[in-house]
Design a protein around this motif. Structure first.
Motif, PDB file in Angstrom:
ATOM      1  N   SER A  51       0.836  -1.197   0.022  1.00 35.13           N
ATOM      2  CA  SER A  51       0.024  -0.061   0.094  1.00 35.13           C
ATOM      3  C   SER A  51       0.847   1.219   0.007  1.00 35.13           C
ATOM      4  O   SER A  51       0.815   2.290  -0.707  1.00 35.13           O
ATOM      5  CB  SER A  51      -0.867  -0.037   1.358  1.00 35.13           C
ATOM      6  N   ALA A  80      -5.018   1.360   4.390  1.00 36.70           N
ATOM      7  CA  ALA A  80      -5.329  -0.156   4.345  1.00 36.70           C
ATOM      8  C   ALA A  80      -5.472  -0.616   5.650  1.00 36.70           C
ATOM      9  O   ALA A  80      -6.159  -1.675   5.948  1.00 36.70           O
ATOM     10  CB  ALA A  80      -3.796  -0.550   3.976  1.00 36.70           C
ATOM     11  N   ALA A 124      -3.950   1.529  -1.488  1.00 39.84           N
ATOM     12  CA  ALA A 124      -4.667   1.029  -0.403  1.00 39.84           C
ATOM     13  C   ALA A 124      -5.989   0.220  -0.263  1.00 39.84           C
ATOM     14  O   ALA A 124      -6.139  -0.804  -0.176  1.00 39.84           O
ATOM     15  CB  ALA A 124      -4.902   1.989   0.807  1.00 39.84           C
TER      16      ALA A 124
END
Length: 187
Positions: A51, A80, A124
């Motif tokens: 991410s 995330a 994310a």
């Protein structure tokens, strides 16, 4: 900046379209064993790292200055974390977890969406693997593929809703905070 933004989106959408067309072209020739639609989830630590890397790449690609890159990465990792918490611990659906994660990033950003929120989305919360999997299921005529695609599209829509909601709420909260720190002089 809008020309750069349009170019970035065009490149991203063209890459996605090429990927879908490649899969659509190659799937019919695969043997049955290679046609699995099962994806293995990454470990949490690797999800957070990827991410951050995705946000870093997106921020640089979109012309983010050195001061904004760490914030974009932090926003992506935070998003995330919220998404993972929602889907793994709170048993939320993907669209709900993505919407809440994006709204939380908007609340925390305190900056224009294109500076922090947008670069962090690809790293994310963008449901790329889910989109790939749902399209593959459609090509293989897997039962429930349409429902899975609808859920994936709802997850994508939740990104926009969450970003707008979080940004609006964050801007309102920031104004209230500034008023408390710097009250208007009494007349």
């Amino acid at each position: 900046m809008s020309g750069e933004w349009a170019a970035a989106r065009t490149v991203s959408l063209t890459a996605a379209a090429c990927g879908v067309l490649t899969v659509a072209f190659l799937v019919p020739g695969l043997d049955a064993g290679a046609r699995t639609t099962t994806l293995t989830a990454l470990p949490v630590w690797l999800t957070l790292v990827t991410s951050g890397i995705g946000a870093l790449g997106n921020a640089v690609f979109m012309g983010g200055g050195p001061r904004l890159v760490p914030w974009a990465v932090a926003a992506a990792v935070t998003g995330a974390c919220v998404k993972l918490l929602g889907t793994t611990q709170l048993d939320w659906t993907a669209p709900l977890a993505i919407g809440v994660a994006t709204a939380a990033r908007g609340l925390a950003a305190g900056a224009p969406a294109r500076a922090i929120l947008i670069p962090g989305i690809a790293g994310a919360v963008l449901p790329g693997p889910d989109l790939y999997r749902s399209l593959l299921q459609l090509l293989l005529r897997t039962p429930g593929a349409g429902t899975y695609l609808t859920l994936t599209l709802a997850s994508t829509a939740a990104i926009g809703v969450g970003a707008v909601l979080g940004t609006v709420l964050g801007a309102g909260g920031e104004r209230q905070w500034r008023r408390r720190l710097h009250p208007a002089p009494a007349h």
